[in-house]
Design a protein around this motif. Structure first.
Motif, PDB file in Angstrom:
ATOM      1  N   PRO A  61       0.798  -1.232   0.000  1.00 37.64           N
ATOM      2  CA  PRO A  61       0.000   0.000   0.000  1.00 37.64           C
ATOM      3  C   PRO A  61       0.830   1.280   0.000  1.00 37.64           C
ATOM      4  O   PRO A  61       0.401   2.296  -0.532  1.00 37.64           O
ATOM      5  N   ASP A  62       2.022   1.237   0.594  1.00 36.67           N
ATOM      6  CA  ASP A  62       2.892   2.415   0.603  1.00 36.67           C
ATOM      7  C   ASP A  62       3.989   2.333  -0.457  1.00 36.67           C
ATOM      8  O   ASP A  62       4.860   3.192  -0.520  1.00 36.67           O
ATOM      9  N   ASN A  63       3.922   1.294  -1.279  1.00 37.97           N
ATOM     10  CA  ASN A  63       4.998   1.047  -2.238  1.00 37.97           C
ATOM     11  C   ASN A  63       4.426   0.465  -3.536  1.00 37.97           C
ATOM     12  O   ASN A  63       4.793  -0.639  -3.945  1.00 37.97           O
ATOM     13  N   ASP A  89      23.217  -8.879 -11.939  1.00 43.69           N
ATOM     14  CA  ASP A  89      21.854  -8.441 -11.678  1.00 43.69           C
ATOM     15  C   ASP A  89      21.682  -6.982 -12.084  1.00 43.69           C
ATOM     16  O   ASP A  89      22.656  -6.275 -12.345  1.00 43.69           O
ATOM     17  N   ARG A  90      20.406  -6.539 -12.103  1.00 40.97           N
ATOM     18  CA  ARG A  90      20.060  -5.189 -12.499  1.00 40.97           C
ATOM     19  C   ARG A  90      19.072  -4.635 -11.471  1.00 40.97           C
ATOM     20  O   ARG A  90      18.207  -5.369 -10.967  1.00 40.97           O
ATOM     21  N   PHE A  91      19.192  -3.312 -11.185  1.00 44.24           N
ATOM     22  CA  PHE A  91      18.388  -2.701 -10.134  1.00 44.24           C
ATOM     23  C   PHE A  91      17.828  -1.376 -10.624  1.00 44.24           C
ATOM     24  O   PHE A  91      18.513  -0.609 -11.296  1.00 44.24           O
ATOM     25  N   ALA A  92      16.553  -1.103 -10.311  1.00 41.16           N
ATOM     26  CA  ALA A  92      15.927   0.183 -10.646  1.00 41.16           C
ATOM     27  C   ALA A  92      15.017   0.588  -9.500  1.00 41.16           C
ATOM     28  O   ALA A  92      14.401  -0.263  -8.843  1.00 41.16           O
ATOM     29  N   MET A  93      14.910   1.909  -9.255  1.00 45.50           N
ATOM     30  CA  MET A  93      14.138   2.384  -8.100  1.00 45.50           C
ATOM     31  C   MET A  93      13.486   3.725  -8.386  1.00 45.50           C
ATOM     32  O   MET A  93      14.073   4.588  -9.038  1.00 45.50           O
ATOM     33  N   ASN A  94      12.269   3.902  -7.874  1.00 50.23           N
ATOM     34  CA  ASN A  94      11.647   5.211  -7.761  1.00 50.23           C
ATOM     35  C   ASN A  94      12.166   5.824  -6.461  1.00 50.23           C
ATOM     36  O   ASN A  94      11.698   5.490  -5.377  1.00 50.23           O
ATOM     37  N   VAL A  95      13.137   6.716  -6.552  1.00 53.58           N
ATOM     38  CA  VAL A  95      13.886   7.158  -5.371  1.00 53.58           C
ATOM     39  C   VAL A  95      12.993   7.807  -4.319  1.00 53.58           C
ATOM     40  O   VAL A  95      13.102   7.513  -3.129  1.00 53.58           O
ATOM     41  N   HIS A  96      12.072   8.699  -4.729  1.00 54.10           N
ATOM     42  CA  HIS A  96      11.313   9.496  -3.769  1.00 54.10           C
ATOM     43  C   HIS A  96       9.961   8.857  -3.428  1.00 54.10           C
ATOM     44  O   HIS A  96       8.920   9.513  -3.439  1.00 54.10           O
ATOM     45  N   GLY A  97       9.977   7.573  -3.105  1.00 54.05           N
ATOM     46  CA  GLY A  97       8.746   6.897  -2.717  1.00 54.05           C
ATOM     47  C   GLY A  97       8.515   6.958  -1.223  1.00 54.05           C
ATOM     48  O   GLY A  97       9.196   7.687  -0.483  1.00 54.05           O
ATOM     49  N   ASP A  98       7.556   6.160  -0.746  1.00 53.37           N
ATOM     50  CA  ASP A  98       7.171   6.164   0.670  1.00 53.37           C
ATOM     51  C   ASP A  98       7.600   4.899   1.400  1.00 53.37           C
ATOM     52  O   ASP A  98       7.014   4.548   2.429  1.00 53.37           O
ATOM     53  N   ALA A 205       0.951   5.369   3.294  1.00 55.18           N
ATOM     54  CA  ALA A 205       1.643   6.426   4.022  1.00 55.18           C
ATOM     55  C   ALA A 205       1.569   7.770   3.307  1.00 55.18           C
ATOM     56  O   ALA A 205       1.834   8.807   3.921  1.00 55.18           O
ATOM     57  N   ALA A 206       1.221   7.761   2.035  1.00 57.90           N
ATOM     58  CA  ALA A 206       1.054   9.030   1.327  1.00 57.90           C
ATOM     59  C   ALA A 206      -0.142   9.803   1.874  1.00 57.90           C
ATOM     60  O   ALA A 206      -0.177  11.034   1.812  1.00 57.90           O
ATOM     61  N   ARG A 207      -1.101   9.091   2.436  1.00 53.85           N
ATOM     62  CA  ARG A 207      -2.315   9.732   2.954  1.00 53.85           C
ATOM     63  C   ARG A 207      -2.236  10.055   4.429  1.00 53.85           C
ATOM     64  O   ARG A 207      -2.804  11.050   4.893  1.00 53.85           O
ATOM     65  N   ASP A 262      14.743  10.421   4.228  1.00 60.12           N
ATOM     66  CA  ASP A 262      13.413   9.904   4.533  1.00 60.12           C
ATOM     67  C   ASP A 262      13.437   8.384   4.659  1.00 60.12           C
ATOM     68  O   ASP A 262      14.215   7.698   3.985  1.00 60.12           O
ATOM     69  N   TYR A 263      12.535   7.873   5.513  1.00 62.77           N
ATOM     70  CA  TYR A 263      12.276   6.438   5.649  1.00 62.77           C
ATOM     71  C   TYR A 263      13.528   5.627   5.994  1.00 62.77           C
ATOM     72  O   TYR A 263      13.788   4.579   5.417  1.00 62.77           O
ATOM     73  N   LEU A 264      14.286   6.126   6.963  1.00 62.72           N
ATOM     74  CA  LEU A 264      15.418   5.376   7.487  1.00 62.72           C
ATOM     75  C   LEU A 264      14.912   4.303   8.454  1.00 62.72           C
ATOM     76  O   LEU A 264      13.716   4.181   8.706  1.00 62.72           O
ATOM     77  N   GLU A 265      15.835   3.555   9.008  1.00 70.49           N
ATOM     78  CA  GLU A 265      15.506   2.492   9.974  1.00 70.49           C
ATOM     79  C   GLU A 265      16.339   2.711  11.220  1.00 70.49           C
ATOM     80  O   GLU A 265      17.575   2.741  11.156  1.00 70.49           O
ATOM     81  N   PHE A 266      15.662   2.892  12.370  1.00 67.10           N
ATOM     82  CA  PHE A 266      16.359   3.220  13.605  1.00 67.10           C
ATOM     83  C   PHE A 266      16.242   2.138  14.691  1.00 67.10           C
ATOM     84  O   PHE A 266      16.680   2.360  15.820  1.00 67.10           O
ATOM     85  N   ALA A 267      15.663   0.993  14.381  1.00 71.25           N
ATOM     86  CA  ALA A 267      15.427  -0.012  15.420  1.00 71.25           C
ATOM     87  C   ALA A 267      16.729  -0.459  16.072  1.00 71.25           C
ATOM     88  O   ALA A 267      16.875  -0.439  17.303  1.00 71.25           O
ATOM     89  N   GLU A 268      17.691  -0.881  15.273  1.00 66.70           N
ATOM     90  CA  GLU A 268      18.959  -1.364  15.835  1.00 66.70           C
ATOM     91  C   GLU A 268      19.745  -0.229  16.466  1.00 66.70           C
ATOM     92  O   GLU A 268      20.393  -0.406  17.508  1.00 66.70           O
ATOM     93  N   LEU A 269      19.681   0.958  15.861  1.00 62.72           N
ATOM     94  CA  LEU A 269      20.397   2.098  16.418  1.00 62.72           C
ATOM     95  C   LEU A 269      19.855   2.467  17.798  1.00 62.72           C
ATOM     96  O   LEU A 269      20.634   2.736  18.721  1.00 62.72           O
ATOM     97  N   ALA A 270      18.529   2.492  17.941  1.00 64.37           N
ATOM     98  CA  ALA A 270      17.936   2.837  19.233  1.00 64.37           C
ATOM     99  C   ALA A 270      18.365   1.834  20.308  1.00 64.37           C
ATOM    100  O   ALA A 270      18.679   2.217  21.443  1.00 64.37           O
ATOM    101  N   LEU A 271      18.406   0.547  19.954  1.00 64.94           N
ATOM    102  CA  LEU A 271      18.844  -0.475  20.908  1.00 64.94           C
ATOM    103  C   LEU A 271      20.316  -0.281  21.280  1.00 64.94           C
ATOM    104  O   LEU A 271      20.700  -0.412  22.448  1.00 64.94           O
ATOM    105  N   ALA A 272      21.132   0.033  20.279  1.00 67.42           N
ATOM    106  CA  ALA A 272      22.551   0.241  20.543  1.00 67.42           C
ATOM    107  C   ALA A 272      22.772   1.461  21.441  1.00 67.42           C
ATOM    108  O   ALA A 272      23.603   1.432  22.355  1.00 67.42           O
TER     109      ALA A 272
END
Length: 304
Positions: A61-63, A89-98, A205-207, A262-272
């Protein structure tokens, strides 16, 4: 927040941000070589922590337009065959997503026909950005990172969508965590977006999402922060300003010259940080070398 109040805040932050007419680095000017050297003293245990979420190639839903990852080799005939062959392998991304962790360049926000510091908006064309692009940070961003954990402050697992982080929240989190944000810091604000997504599943998450209230940007201006990052979009949704969909993006990037993550991950950092009893660390951000780009997938590394 009324449009008039937002405009007044925008002008206050824009006019209160020291800059020369030819400035293209924005708030990175606060991150001096001396402050980079001082940030190295934050390393004590040598523990490294990724601040990026895993890239998800499945629609959600957010991706709705997920990153694409496909194998281009080895060929079926190469598997088990003698001699040298390569997996590819090959990789492509919509950079400014949610969904995916990314950095916004200063050319990302067009507002009132201009980019940051009065650069004409038409400097961005179908060929890329002619100014303020990702090239500004081609040498990376390294400095003192500070994590302010707002759900921890409030005794919650996460902030619910449409909730706001205020300047008072940021100051209270500093007091509770025994840390103070200072000039040149990379400020990381946790709202719990990633944990909510893991435990309750993805949503649009866009909404609706938690983020910073526009007035919280005054806190960052006073502290002379160099970069702002969050485990959400930094902006709340629905927007607090009826006619401006992303007020924090406008204030941060356009008025103040702040690169956003945007949309980083802080779970492990907060525990550390809890484990080590400190909420500051060396932080290194290395975007792709992609001239003319408006942003980049990014995997910031905290070193404690």
């Amino acid at each position: 927040m009324t449009t008039d109040a937002f405009r007044a805040l925008y002008e206050q932050l824009r006019d209160g941000t020291p800059r020369s007419p030819d400035d293209r680095r924005g708030a990175l000017g606060h991150l001096t070589p001396e402050r980079v050297v001082a940030a190295a003293a934050e390393v004590r245990s040598g523990r490294t922590v990724s601040l990026a979420a895993e890239i998800d190639t499945r629609p959600a839903p957010d991706n709705p337009e997920p990153a694409e990852h496909r194998m281009t080799g080895p060929a079926a005939a190469d598997i088990g065959a003698d001699g040298l062959h390569f997996a590819r392998d090959r990789f492509a991304m919509n950079v400014h997503g949610d969904a995916d962790s990314h950095l916004d360049a200063l050319c990302h926000v067009l507002f009132d026909g201009e980019l940051y510091n009065g650069v004409p908006a038409d400097s961005v064309t179908s060929e890329g950005a002619g100014s303020l692009s990702l090239d500004v940070v081609r040498d990376g961003i390294v400095g003192r990172g500070v994590l302010l954990d707002i759900p921890r402050l409030r005794g919650l697992p996460w902030l619910e969508p449409d909730d706001h982080v205020t300047a008072a929240d940021l100051a209270a989190a500093e007091a509770a965590q025994g840390v103070r944000t200072g000039p040149g810091d990379l400020l990381l604000v946790r709202v719990g977006h990633r944990r909510r997504r893991r435990e309750l599943g993805a949503w649009n998450a866009a909404r609706t999402r938690a983020g910073l209230h526009p007035t919280a940007m005054q806190f960052l201006a006073e502290r002379q922060v160099a970069v702002l990052g969050s485990d959400g979009n930094n902006d709340t949704a629905p927007s607090t300003v009826a006619e401006i969909a992303f007020p924090v993006h406008v204030l941060a990037i356009h008025a103040m010259g702040l690169h956003l993550m945007d949309y980083l991950e802080f779970a492990e950092l907060a525990l550390a940080c809890e484990c080590e009893g400190r909420w500051s660390f060396l932080c290194a951000v290395a975007p792709l070398r992609l001239p003319g780009a408006t942003g980049s997938p990014v995997n910031p590394i905290a070193v404690l």
